[in-house]
Design an enzyme around this catalytic site. Structure first.
Site, short mmCIF file in Angstrom:
data_model
loop_
_atom_site.label_atom_id
_atom_site.label_comp_id
_atom_site.label_asym_id
_atom_site.label_seq_id
_atom_site.Cartn_x
_atom_site.Cartn_y
_atom_site.Cartn_z
N CYS A 88 0.84 -1.20 0.00
CA CYS A 88 0.00 0.00 0.00
C CYS A 88 0.88 1.26 0.00
CB CYS A 88 -0.99 -0.06 1.15
SG CYS A 88 -2.44 0.95 0.83
N GLU A 145 -0.95 -8.25 5.38
CA GLU A 145 -0.72 -8.42 6.83
C GLU A 145 -2.03 -8.35 7.62
OE1 GLU A 145 -0.42 -5.71 5.19
OE2 GLU A 145 -0.93 -3.99 6.42
N HIS A 199 -3.33 -5.11 1.58
CA HIS A 199 -2.72 -5.33 2.91
C HIS A 199 -2.68 -6.81 3.28
CE1 HIS A 199 -2.45 -1.21 4.65
NE2 HIS A 199 -3.33 -0.94 3.71
N1 GLN Z 1 -3.68 6.45 1.07
C1 GLN Z 1 -2.40 6.12 1.63
C2 GLN Z 1 -1.29 6.90 1.01
O1 GLN Z 1 -1.39 7.40 -0.05
C3 GLN Z 1 -2.11 4.64 1.51
C4 GLN Z 1 -3.10 3.87 2.31
C5 GLN Z 1 -2.58 2.64 2.95
O2 GLN Z 1 -1.36 2.42 3.04
N2 GLN Z 1 -3.48 1.86 3.44
O3 GLN Z 1 -0.27 6.99 1.57
#
Ligand code: GLN
Length: 193
Positions: free
Chosen positions: A78, A173, A171
């Site tokens: 992410c 995890e 994610h």
């Molecule tokens: N929206 C977050 C970002 O741009 C990422 C979201 C996440 O890691 N769950 O950093």
């Protein structure tokens, strides 16, 4: 095997727990000295603007970049995926510039547009992987030696690998399915080349 988990902000506790279930020694990394002797590093989800700034403030960014050039395996999930990319997807983020992927932050919209999807990830076997997307980014394009590992049904790329670098928009995890972490461990072991 020792895997560090960048622990400046975001979902690092869950990554440490997942790696420990695989009998890997997992250590939080907050200081440059804690990068020494690692076989792999996880950059977790969280807020990419914050993690990017803290990596600079704590003097971690250049150390991570140097180790990656010498073959350190890195998995970014992410926000961590945003930080692996070559180009910034947002002027507020200074990525590490390691992976030949073009990413887009917050590609699905706002927090309430978070969702779960069963993902086809052929590298993990036939069983779909539970993808949890929280204000997630996407991979707009893979270039060079970066290869696509997973797409949503509409074709959007959500996971990629470039040699010892692994990126996921979701994610792993936050699920009980350890196959994505196991895949990273296998990359480090050299058993998934
Ligand atoms: N929206 C977050 C970002 O741009 C990422 C979201 C996440 O890691 N769950 O950093």
């Amino acid at each position: 095997m020792r895997i560090g988990v960048l622990a400046v902000q975001g979902a690092f506790v869950e990554h440490i727990a997942a790696l420990e279930k695989l009998d890997v020694e997992a250590l939080p990394v907050r200081l440059p000295v804690e990068l020494t002797g690692l076989d792999g590093l996880v950059i977790p989800g969280g807020e990419s603007t914050t993690i990017s700034q803290l990596m600079l403030d704590y003097n971690l960014a250049s150390g991570i970049g140097n180790l990656a050039e010498r073959g350190l395996a890195i998995m970014g999930t992410c926000a961590g995926m945003i930080l692996l990319a070559r180009e910034p997807s947002d002027p507020k983020v200074r990525p590490l510039g390691l992976m030949d992927i073009t990413v887009k932050r917050n590609a699905f919209g706002r927090q309430r547009d978070s969702f779960e999807a069963e993902l086809a990830i052929p590298a993990l076997g036939e069983k779909p992987f539970p993808g949890i997307f929280i204000r997630a980014p996407i991979i707009e394009q893979t270039n060079g030696s970066a290869e696509v590992l997973s797409r949503l049904d509409n074709g959007t790329i959500v996971a990629a690998r470039q040699e010892r670098l692994l990126a996921a928009a979701f994610h792993p995890e936050l699920t009980n399915d350890l196959r994505f972490h196991k895949y990273f461990v296998d990359i480090i072991n050299g058993s998934k080349s």
